[in-house]
Design a protein around this motif. Structure first.
Motif, short mmCIF file in Angstrom:
data_model
loop_
_atom_site.label_atom_id
_atom_site.label_comp_id
_atom_site.label_asym_id
_atom_site.label_seq_id
_atom_site.Cartn_x
_atom_site.Cartn_y
_atom_site.Cartn_z
N ARG A 1 12.83 4.54 -10.16
CA ARG A 1 11.76 5.45 -9.76
C ARG A 1 12.06 6.11 -8.42
O ARG A 1 11.71 7.25 -8.18
N ILE A 2 12.68 5.37 -7.54
CA ILE A 2 12.98 5.89 -6.20
C ILE A 2 13.98 7.03 -6.30
O ILE A 2 13.85 8.03 -5.59
N ILE A 3 14.95 6.92 -7.18
CA ILE A 3 15.97 7.96 -7.33
C ILE A 3 15.35 9.26 -7.80
O ILE A 3 15.74 10.33 -7.37
N SER B 1 0.82 -1.22 0.00
CA SER B 1 0.00 0.00 0.00
C SER B 1 0.85 1.26 0.00
O SER B 1 0.57 2.20 -0.75
N LYS B 2 1.87 1.28 0.83
CA LYS B 2 2.74 2.47 0.92
C LYS B 2 3.47 2.70 -0.41
O LYS B 2 3.50 3.82 -0.92
N LEU B 3 4.04 1.66 -0.97
CA LEU B 3 4.77 1.81 -2.23
C LEU B 3 3.84 2.19 -3.37
O LEU B 3 4.21 2.99 -4.24
N TYR B 4 2.64 1.66 -3.37
CA TYR B 4 1.66 2.00 -4.40
C TYR B 4 1.22 3.46 -4.26
O TYR B 4 1.14 4.19 -5.24
N SER B 5 0.98 3.89 -3.04
CA SER B 5 0.53 5.28 -2.81
C SER B 5 1.62 6.29 -3.17
O SER B 5 1.32 7.42 -3.52
N GLU B 6 2.87 5.87 -3.11
CA GLU B 6 4.00 6.74 -3.46
C GLU B 6 4.37 6.62 -4.94
O GLU B 6 5.36 7.19 -5.37
N TRP B 7 3.64 5.85 -5.71
CA TRP B 7 3.89 5.61 -7.14
C TRP B 7 5.22 4.94 -7.40
O TRP B 7 5.82 5.12 -8.45
N ILE B 8 5.68 4.16 -6.44
CA ILE B 8 6.94 3.43 -6.62
C ILE B 8 6.68 2.10 -7.32
O ILE B 8 7.45 1.69 -8.17
N ILE B 9 5.58 1.45 -6.97
CA ILE B 9 5.15 0.27 -7.70
C ILE B 9 3.79 0.57 -8.30
O ILE B 9 3.03 1.38 -7.78
N THR B 10 3.49 -0.10 -9.41
CA THR B 10 2.26 0.21 -10.12
C THR B 10 1.24 -0.92 -10.09
O THR B 10 0.09 -0.69 -10.41
N LYS B 11 1.66 -2.11 -9.74
CA LYS B 11 0.74 -3.24 -9.65
C LYS B 11 0.90 -3.87 -8.28
O LYS B 11 2.02 -4.09 -7.82
N ILE B 12 -0.21 -4.17 -7.63
CA ILE B 12 -0.13 -4.66 -6.26
C ILE B 12 -0.61 -6.10 -6.10
O ILE B 12 -1.03 -6.50 -5.04
N MET C 1 2.08 -12.19 -7.85
CA MET C 1 2.76 -12.03 -9.13
C MET C 1 4.26 -12.26 -8.94
O MET C 1 4.85 -11.81 -7.96
N LYS C 2 4.87 -12.99 -9.84
CA LYS C 2 6.31 -13.23 -9.79
C LYS C 2 7.05 -11.97 -10.23
O LYS C 2 6.74 -11.40 -11.27
N GLU C 3 8.00 -11.58 -9.43
CA GLU C 3 8.76 -10.37 -9.72
C GLU C 3 9.81 -10.66 -10.78
O GLU C 3 10.40 -11.73 -10.80
N LYS C 4 10.06 -9.70 -11.62
CA LYS C 4 11.07 -9.79 -12.66
C LYS C 4 12.20 -8.82 -12.34
O LYS C 4 11.97 -7.74 -11.81
N ARG C 5 13.43 -9.21 -12.67
CA ARG C 5 14.57 -8.34 -12.37
C ARG C 5 14.46 -7.00 -13.07
O ARG C 5 14.80 -5.97 -12.49
N TRP C 6 13.99 -6.99 -14.31
CA TRP C 6 13.90 -5.72 -15.03
C TRP C 6 12.91 -4.79 -14.35
O TRP C 6 13.13 -3.59 -14.27
N TYR C 7 11.82 -5.34 -13.82
CA TYR C 7 10.84 -4.49 -13.12
C TYR C 7 11.44 -3.96 -11.82
O TYR C 7 11.24 -2.80 -11.45
N ALA C 8 12.18 -4.81 -11.13
CA ALA C 8 12.82 -4.38 -9.89
C ALA C 8 13.79 -3.23 -10.17
O ALA C 8 13.84 -2.25 -9.40
N MET C 9 14.54 -3.31 -11.25
CA MET C 9 15.47 -2.24 -11.60
C MET C 9 14.73 -0.95 -11.95
O MET C 9 15.14 0.14 -11.53
N ILE C 10 13.64 -1.06 -12.68
CA ILE C 10 12.83 0.14 -13.00
C ILE C 10 12.29 0.75 -11.71
O ILE C 10 12.29 1.96 -11.54
N THR C 11 11.84 -0.10 -10.81
CA THR C 11 11.32 0.38 -9.54
C THR C 11 12.40 1.14 -8.76
O THR C 11 12.14 2.20 -8.20
N LEU C 12 13.60 0.60 -8.72
CA LEU C 12 14.69 1.28 -8.02
C LEU C 12 15.04 2.61 -8.68
O LEU C 12 15.37 3.59 -7.99
#
Length: 130
Positions: free
Chosen positions: A127-129, A99-110, A114-125
């Motif tokens: 976004r944080i920067i 919920s916190k990450l979604y509300s901050e627009w850091i992740i887009t699907k909750i 769902m199995k996480e993918k490395r490319w999505y994890a890198m995009i997510t990181l």
């Protein structure tokens, strides 16, 4: 999972300039070999010392080769960003983190399973920067 430990530990140390709490003991998991520890530069211990990932005390297994779910990734990332060690929540452990990450627009699907993918994890990181 061991790759996620490595990725998030590196991010914490090299991007966020966090210091591992080396006063916390080095943990040993039944299912992580010396070769894996060497290959991933003790990433599991670092993730533990950075409060990103914790030990499953029931069986002392880490499941290093398992795929990571969105729930696991969101929980680890939330602990990294918000220093949340234990949020009180009435349902699932991962819900406040998602919920916190979604509300901050850091992740887009909750979807927690769902199995996480490395490319999505890198995009997510990235976004944080921003």
């Amino acid at each position: 999972r061991i790759q996620m430990a490595k990725m998030l530990s590196n991010y914490a140390i090299n991007v966020l300039w966090m210091e591992p709490d080396t006063s916390k003991w080095s943990i040993k998991f039944n299912d992580i070999s010396k070769e894996q520890n060497k290959k991933y530069e003790n990433a599991v211990t670092l993730a533990y010392q950075l409060w990103i990932m914790w030990q499953n005390v029931k069986n002392n297994n880490f499941r290093p080769n398992d795929e990571v779910t969105r729930a696991e990734f969101a929980t680890a990332l939330s602990r990294l960003l918000y220093k949340t060690q234990d949020w009180t929540w009435k349902t699932k452990y991962y819900e406040p983190h998602l919920s916190k990450l979604y509300s901050e627009w850091i992740i887009t699907k909750i979807n927690p399973i769902m199995k996480e993918k490395r490319w999505y994890a890198m995009i997510t990181l990235k976004r944080i920067i921003k």
